[in-house]
Design a protein around this motif. Structure first.
Motif, PDB file in Angstrom:
ATOM      1  N   VAL A   1       0.816  -1.222   0.000  1.00 40.94           N
ATOM      2  CA  VAL A   1       0.000   0.000   0.000  1.00 40.94           C
ATOM      3  C   VAL A   1       0.851   1.275   0.000  1.00 40.94           C
ATOM      4  O   VAL A   1       0.615   2.185  -0.785  1.00 40.94           O
ATOM      5  CB  VAL A   1      -0.985  -0.012   1.199  1.00 40.94           C
ATOM      6  CG1 VAL A   1      -1.550   1.365   1.463  1.00 40.94           C
ATOM      7  CG2 VAL A   1      -2.137  -0.962   0.898  1.00 40.94           C
ATOM      8  N   GLU A   2       1.887   1.299   0.833  1.00 40.22           N
ATOM      9  CA  GLU A   2       2.729   2.500   0.923  1.00 40.22           C
ATOM     10  C   GLU A   2       3.354   2.839  -0.430  1.00 40.22           C
ATOM     11  O   GLU A   2       3.481   3.997  -0.807  1.00 40.22           O
ATOM     12  CB  GLU A   2       3.847   2.286   1.949  1.00 40.22           C
ATOM     13  CG  GLU A   2       3.354   2.188   3.382  1.00 40.22           C
ATOM     14  CD  GLU A   2       2.624   3.453   3.847  1.00 40.22           C
ATOM     15  OE1 GLU A   2       2.968   4.538   3.351  1.00 40.22           O
ATOM     16  OE2 GLU A   2       1.696   3.337   4.669  1.00 40.22           O
TER      17      GLU A   2
ATOM     18  N   HIS B   1       2.233   2.154  -3.482  1.00 39.45           N
ATOM     19  CA  HIS B   1       1.290   2.650  -4.486  1.00 39.45           C
ATOM     20  C   HIS B   1       0.693   4.002  -4.088  1.00 39.45           C
ATOM     21  O   HIS B   1       0.140   4.695  -4.933  1.00 39.45           O
ATOM     22  CB  HIS B   1       0.161   1.634  -4.692  1.00 39.45           C
ATOM     23  CG  HIS B   1       0.642   0.322  -5.241  1.00 39.45           C
ATOM     24  ND1 HIS B   1       1.042   0.183  -6.551  1.00 39.45           N
ATOM     25  CD2 HIS B   1       0.813  -0.880  -4.663  1.00 39.45           C
ATOM     26  CE1 HIS B   1       1.425  -1.085  -6.751  1.00 39.45           C
ATOM     27  NE2 HIS B   1       1.300  -1.741  -5.616  1.00 39.45           N
ATOM     28  N   ARG B   2       0.811   4.314  -2.803  1.00 40.49           N
ATOM     29  CA  ARG B   2       0.173   5.525  -2.279  1.00 40.49           C
ATOM     30  C   ARG B   2       0.617   6.774  -3.043  1.00 40.49           C
ATOM     31  O   ARG B   2      -0.204   7.647  -3.327  1.00 40.49           O
ATOM     32  CB  ARG B   2       0.516   5.651  -0.793  1.00 40.49           C
ATOM     33  CG  ARG B   2      -0.336   6.631  -0.067  1.00 40.49           C
ATOM     34  CD  ARG B   2      -0.335   6.360   1.424  1.00 40.49           C
ATOM     35  NE  ARG B   2      -1.377   5.411   1.808  1.00 40.49           N
ATOM     36  CZ  ARG B   2      -1.449   4.810   2.987  1.00 40.49           C
ATOM     37  NH1 ARG B   2      -0.530   5.042   3.900  1.00 40.49           N
ATOM     38  NH2 ARG B   2      -2.436   3.973   3.250  1.00 40.49           N
TER      39      ARG B   2
ATOM     40  N   GLY C   1      -1.504   7.354  -5.909  1.00 39.60           N
ATOM     41  CA  GLY C   1      -2.938   7.530  -5.627  1.00 39.60           C
ATOM     42  C   GLY C   1      -3.764   6.312  -5.992  1.00 39.60           C
ATOM     43  O   GLY C   1      -4.999   6.368  -6.008  1.00 39.60           O
TER      44      GLY C   1
ATOM     45  N   ASP D   1     -12.870   5.191  -2.260  1.00 42.52           N
ATOM     46  CA  ASP D   1     -11.489   5.553  -2.613  1.00 42.52           C
ATOM     47  C   ASP D   1     -11.435   6.830  -3.443  1.00 42.52           C
ATOM     48  O   ASP D   1     -10.563   7.676  -3.264  1.00 42.52           O
ATOM     49  CB  ASP D   1     -10.819   4.404  -3.380  1.00 42.52           C
ATOM     50  CG  ASP D   1     -10.615   3.188  -2.485  1.00 42.52           C
ATOM     51  OD1 ASP D   1     -10.728   3.338  -1.254  1.00 42.52           O
ATOM     52  OD2 ASP D   1     -10.351   2.103  -3.015  1.00 42.52           O
TER      53      ASP D   1
ATOM     54  N   ARG E   1      -9.726  10.254  -2.315  1.00 33.93           N
ATOM     55  CA  ARG E   1      -8.642  10.810  -3.123  1.00 33.93           C
ATOM     56  C   ARG E   1      -8.879  12.291  -3.408  1.00 33.93           C
ATOM     57  O   ARG E   1      -7.974  13.116  -3.299  1.00 33.93           O
ATOM     58  CB  ARG E   1      -8.552  10.016  -4.421  1.00 33.93           C
ATOM     59  CG  ARG E   1      -7.396  10.410  -5.284  1.00 33.93           C
ATOM     60  CD  ARG E   1      -7.307   9.480  -6.470  1.00 33.93           C
ATOM     61  NE  ARG E   1      -6.330   9.991  -7.421  1.00 33.93           N
ATOM     62  CZ  ARG E   1      -5.854   9.302  -8.425  1.00 33.93           C
ATOM     63  NH1 ARG E   1      -6.259   8.079  -8.627  1.00 33.93           N
ATOM     64  NH2 ARG E   1      -4.979   9.828  -9.247  1.00 33.93           N
TER      65      ARG E   1
ATOM     66  N   PRO F   1      -5.038   9.742   1.985  1.00 30.88           N
ATOM     67  CA  PRO F   1      -4.134   8.738   1.409  1.00 30.88           C
ATOM     68  C   PRO F   1      -4.880   7.535   0.856  1.00 30.88           C
ATOM     69  O   PRO F   1      -5.928   7.157   1.387  1.00 30.88           O
ATOM     70  CB  PRO F   1      -3.253   8.328   2.594  1.00 30.88           C
ATOM     71  CG  PRO F   1      -4.014   8.715   3.809  1.00 30.88           C
ATOM     72  CD  PRO F   1      -4.892   9.870   3.434  1.00 30.88           C
ATOM     73  N   TYR F   2      -4.333   6.934  -0.200  1.00 33.59           N
ATOM     74  CA  TYR F   2      -4.898   5.727  -0.801  1.00 33.59           C
ATOM     75  C   TYR F   2      -4.691   4.540   0.141  1.00 33.59           C
ATOM     76  O   TYR F   2      -3.620   4.437   0.728  1.00 33.59           O
ATOM     77  CB  TYR F   2      -4.247   5.446  -2.156  1.00 33.59           C
ATOM     78  CG  TYR F   2      -4.625   4.098  -2.690  1.00 33.59           C
ATOM     79  CD1 TYR F   2      -5.805   3.936  -3.404  1.00 33.59           C
ATOM     80  CD2 TYR F   2      -3.829   2.975  -2.419  1.00 33.59           C
ATOM     81  CE1 TYR F   2      -6.173   2.682  -3.850  1.00 33.59           C
ATOM     82  CE2 TYR F   2      -4.208   1.735  -2.863  1.00 33.59           C
ATOM     83  CZ  TYR F   2      -5.375   1.595  -3.575  1.00 33.59           C
ATOM     84  OH  TYR F   2      -5.754   0.359  -4.000  1.00 33.59           O
ATOM     85  N   PRO F   3      -5.590   3.596   0.277  1.00 33.39           N
ATOM     86  CA  PRO F   3      -6.960   3.652  -0.238  1.00 33.39           C
ATOM     87  C   PRO F   3      -7.843   4.453   0.736  1.00 33.39           C
ATOM     88  O   PRO F   3      -7.728   4.304   1.945  1.00 33.39           O
ATOM     89  CB  PRO F   3      -7.378   2.184  -0.267  1.00 33.39           C
ATOM     90  CG  PRO F   3      -6.546   1.522   0.791  1.00 33.39           C
ATOM     91  CD  PRO F   3      -5.287   2.320   0.952  1.00 33.39           C
TER      92      PRO F   3
END
Ligand code: KG4
Ligand code: ZN
Length: 338
Positions: free
Chosen positions: A33-34, A36-37, A40, A167, A171, A176-178
């Motif tokens: 996750v971090e 891809h964050r 977004g 999400d 955004r 932050p995503y998700p």
């Protein structure tokens, strides 16, 4: 029966070992996750590469944590659909190699069936038939779980999934995503009546849902406020949005409970972690005298334990694959021939 289960359909690489479909011996997860964050959202190519880097080490870690040798693994299970095709392929190829090397059966598991099976881990006494409200990042539907491997879809979203909309709204609000968990948190201190958001009723099937209109309404509201320089009450918008999603899901679930005559309602998928949805479901089901099954937050999101749980029942039903098993980006949960 010790099943080594692999999940790599999106941005979590996960390997678990589950005994007899119910007992989790270990559940290892490497979240991306971090990574891809900063984009977004999930970048499929990066996800696939990271799965490859993580999966072998994670499998060794799972065996170590469960204090099992390779010879004590009785079968290998894997998410074979649906998901990001490159990401799913990494898991499928790893599982094929592992099953071949160990000389053990290979069990393909549908990701959403896995989400439903998270309930078997959380509630060892739960057995089909029951109704399941599936709310994940990519799927939103009401499933009649007639048996462990026999299901019927009563209805579902005709456009976006609830998670996608959470999400998207998150955004746009700079979360932050998700965004789902952040929207949920912000909603705690908001006034849901401050903003008016729609609750669409699409089509003939009372169990079908639509979220794209709600998503667009929220987006327009945010853009409009920015254009006219109006200060947005983010907490209240998140509360109004969460309420609208909940109001779309819960009445349909209740109607389906009444129609099927089931007394058991389970929830599954990442959005099942939403506090508003959990609260509303409990209250509504109590009014009907129905039992609610909600996995803990750790089992709502993607994990491999749920794949290991469902795999046991797939195996009992004879659903095993050979080395020609492929990965699929889309596939229904209805158990068509693989
Ligand atoms: O089931 P899942 O882990 O992945 C898919 O199979 O799609 O679901 C991920 C989704 C994301 O959209 C995420 O924002 C959402 O679950 N989610 C939430 C919450 N926690 C995770 N949505 C609303 N409220 C939450 N607390
Ligand atoms: Zn999922």
């Amino acid at each position: 029966m010790n099943i080594l289960a692999v999940e790599s359909s999106c941005d979590e690489t996960a390997v678990a070992i589950v005994a007899d479909g119910r007992r989790v011996l270990t559940d290892c997860i490497a979240s991306q996750v971090e990574l891809h964050r900063i984009y977004g959202g999930v970048v499929p190519e990066i996800a696939s590469r990271k799965h490859i880097e993580a999966i072998y080490g994670l499998a060794d870690q799972a065996l170590d944590a469960a204090k099992l040798s390779r010879s004590e693994i009785d079968a290998v299970a894997v998410t074979y659909a649906p998901g990001l095709i490159g990401a799913v392929l990494v898991g499928v190829n790893f599982a094929k190699a592992a099953a071949l090397t160990l000389g053990k059966p290979l069990i393909p598991v549908h990701h959403i069936r896995g989400h439903i099976a998270a309930n078997y881990i959380a509630y060892p006494e739960l057995e089909p038939p029951f109704l399941c409200l599936v709310v994940s990042g990519g799927h939103t539907m009401l499933v009649d779980v007639q048996d462990y491997t026999k299901m019927e879809i009563l209805g579902g979203t005709l456009d976006d999934a609830a998670g996608e909309c959470f999400d998207k709204v998150g955004r746009l609000l700079g979360m932050p995503y998700p965004g789902g968990a952040a929207v949920d948190k912000a909603a705690q201190t908001g006034d849901e009546n401050k903003y008016n958001l729609p609750r669409p009723k699409p089509g003939q099937n009372p169990y079908d849902m639509s979220f794209s209109g709600l998503k667009t309404a929220a987006i327009n509201l945010i853009h409009h406020a920015r254009q006219v320089g109006e200060e947005l009450d983010i907490h209240s918008l998140c509360a109004a949005f969460s309420a609208a999603v909940s109001d779309t899901l819960i009445p349909r679930a209740m109607q389906a409970l009444e129609q099927t005559g089931y007394q058991k309602l389970a929830v599954a998928g990442g959005v099942a972690a939403n506090s508003r949805i959990r609260r509303d479901l409990l209250a509504a089901a109590e009014r009907l005298g129905a039992e609610v099954y909600m996995p803990p937050l750790s089992l709502c999101g993607d994990n491999a334990a749920m794949i290991g749980a469902q795999a046991y029942y797939e195996y009992l039903a004879g659903n095993v694959a050979d080395m020609s098993l492929n990965a699929y980006a889309t596939k229904t949960i209805l158990g068509e021939m693989i």
